[in-house]
Design a protein around this motif. Structure first.
Motif, PDB file in Angstrom:
ATOM      1  N   ARG A  51     -30.980  27.370   8.183  1.00 16.59           N
ATOM      2  CA  ARG A  51     -29.735  27.087   7.460  1.00 16.59           C
ATOM      3  C   ARG A  51     -28.605  26.812   8.456  1.00 16.59           C
ATOM      4  O   ARG A  51     -28.692  27.210   9.618  1.00 16.59           O
ATOM      5  CB  ARG A  51     -29.351  28.288   6.601  1.00 16.59           C
ATOM      6  N   PRO A  52     -27.525  26.164   8.005  1.00 16.99           N
ATOM      7  CA  PRO A  52     -26.396  25.904   8.905  1.00 16.99           C
ATOM      8  C   PRO A  52     -25.818  27.162   9.557  1.00 16.99           C
ATOM      9  O   PRO A  52     -25.317  27.109  10.669  1.00 16.99           O
ATOM     10  CB  PRO A  52     -25.363  25.228   7.988  1.00 16.99           C
ATOM     11  N   VAL A 108     -36.989  26.550   7.314  1.00 18.51           N
ATOM     12  CA  VAL A 108     -35.789  25.731   7.343  1.00 18.51           C
ATOM     13  C   VAL A 108     -34.687  26.614   7.908  1.00 18.51           C
ATOM     14  O   VAL A 108     -34.472  27.736   7.445  1.00 18.51           O
ATOM     15  CB  VAL A 108     -35.398  25.212   5.945  1.00 18.51           C
ATOM     16  N   ILE A 114     -33.691  17.803  12.440  1.00 13.83           N
ATOM     17  CA  ILE A 114     -33.044  17.708  11.144  1.00 13.83           C
ATOM     18  C   ILE A 114     -33.807  16.708  10.275  1.00 13.83           C
ATOM     19  O   ILE A 114     -33.928  15.534  10.629  1.00 13.83           O
ATOM     20  CB  ILE A 114     -31.572  17.266  11.282  1.00 13.83           C
ATOM     21  N   THR A 115     -34.322  17.191   9.140  1.00 15.80           N
ATOM     22  CA  THR A 115     -35.017  16.346   8.162  1.00 15.80           C
ATOM     23  C   THR A 115     -34.185  16.336   6.883  1.00 15.80           C
ATOM     24  O   THR A 115     -33.133  16.980   6.817  1.00 15.80           O
ATOM     25  CB  THR A 115     -36.429  16.896   7.857  1.00 15.80           C
ATOM     26  N   ARG A 116     -34.673  15.676   5.848  1.00 18.21           N
ATOM     27  CA  ARG A 116     -33.926  15.658   4.587  1.00 18.21           C
ATOM     28  C   ARG A 116     -33.811  17.047   3.976  1.00 18.21           C
ATOM     29  O   ARG A 116     -32.907  17.319   3.203  1.00 18.21           O
ATOM     30  CB  ARG A 116     -34.547  14.681   3.594  1.00 18.21           C
ATOM     31  N   ALA A 117     -34.724  17.971   4.342  1.00 18.87           N
ATOM     32  CA  ALA A 117     -34.679  19.343   3.829  1.00 18.87           C
ATOM     33  C   ALA A 117     -33.764  20.244   4.660  1.00 18.87           C
ATOM     34  O   ALA A 117     -33.405  21.323   4.225  1.00 18.87           O
ATOM     35  CB  ALA A 117     -36.088  19.936   3.807  1.00 18.87           C
ATOM     36  N   GLY A 118     -33.421  19.799   5.853  1.00 13.78           N
ATOM     37  CA  GLY A 118     -32.629  20.608   6.780  1.00 13.78           C
ATOM     38  C   GLY A 118     -33.319  20.660   8.128  1.00 13.78           C
ATOM     39  O   GLY A 118     -34.187  19.835   8.427  1.00 13.78           O
ATOM     40  N   HIS A 119     -32.956  21.639   8.941  1.00 15.84           N
ATOM     41  CA  HIS A 119     -33.565  21.790  10.263  1.00 15.84           C
ATOM     42  C   HIS A 119     -34.932  22.446  10.085  1.00 15.84           C
ATOM     43  O   HIS A 119     -35.038  23.644   9.840  1.00 15.84           O
ATOM     44  CB  HIS A 119     -32.669  22.640  11.154  1.00 15.84           C
ATOM     45  N   ARG A 120     -35.973  21.660  10.215  1.00 17.88           N
ATOM     46  CA  ARG A 120     -37.347  22.099   9.923  1.00 17.88           C
ATOM     47  C   ARG A 120     -38.047  22.566  11.192  1.00 17.88           C
ATOM     48  O   ARG A 120     -37.995  21.916  12.226  1.00 17.88           O
ATOM     49  CB  ARG A 120     -38.121  20.949   9.301  1.00 17.88           C
ATOM     50  N   GLU A 123     -35.066  30.276   6.265  1.00 19.82           N
ATOM     51  CA  GLU A 123     -35.805  30.380   5.016  1.00 19.82           C
ATOM     52  C   GLU A 123     -37.283  30.391   5.387  1.00 19.82           C
ATOM     53  O   GLU A 123     -37.769  29.459   6.028  1.00 19.82           O
ATOM     54  CB  GLU A 123     -35.480  29.210   4.098  1.00 19.82           C
TER      55      GLU A 123
END
Length: 155
Positions: A63-64, A61, A28-34, A69
């Motif tokens: 998504r939850p 990325v 998990i990064t600031r952009a999401g799960h990378r 993406e």
């Protein structure tokens, strides 16, 4: 006031096989799960013939809801030595068990999940300049160590 242009159609343009290296999970990064998946080679065939060069990647990325993406960028070289830069953006989604099977490298029927992208091409080659003035969309298939797709030119 003039009417808007007619809705465009799609014309098959070329087929692509992108060979993938092992997935790097950044967490998990600031952009999401990378996640980053290196591109190690491949082929483009059809109206465009080229070899995909190692060195690109797909920066994903998660998504939850488990959908991905897609942000793929890679280069290819024609037999004449012309370079092409491809940018692929899209989404892969489906039921959680199907997405887990794809992540595990299992064979999954393409109609069990949604995997569509847009493709943009950049080149300095005069012979392929028309590719820079077109939008392509693709229907993709994820395999254990590759992604296959047919790109359709929006006419």
């Amino acid at each position: 006031m003039s009417a808007p242009p007619a809705v465009p159609g799609l014309a098959p343009a070329f087929d692509v096989v992108v060979r993938l290296g092992p997935l790097d999970d950044y967490g998990i990064t600031r952009a999401g799960h990378r996640r980053v998946i290196p591109i190690v080679g491949g082929e483009i065939s059809g109206a465009l013939e080229a070899t995909i060069l190692p060195g690109g990647a797909d920066w994903q990325v998660v998504r939850p809801d488990g959908a991905l993406e897609i942000d793929g960028r890679y280069s290819a070289r024609t037999s004449a030595g012309e370079l092409l830069y491809l940018q692929v953006a899209g989404v892969r989604s489906g039921p959680p068990d199907v997405l887990a099977a794809l992540l595990a490298g299992e064979s999954v029927a393409p109609d069990a999940y949604y995997f569509r992208t847009s493709v943009r091409i950049e080149t300095s080659a005069p012979a392929h300049a028309d590719l820079e003035h077109a939008i392509f969309v693709a229907s993709c298939v994820r395999e254990a160590a590759s992604v296959r797709y047919t790109a359709y030119r929006v006419t």
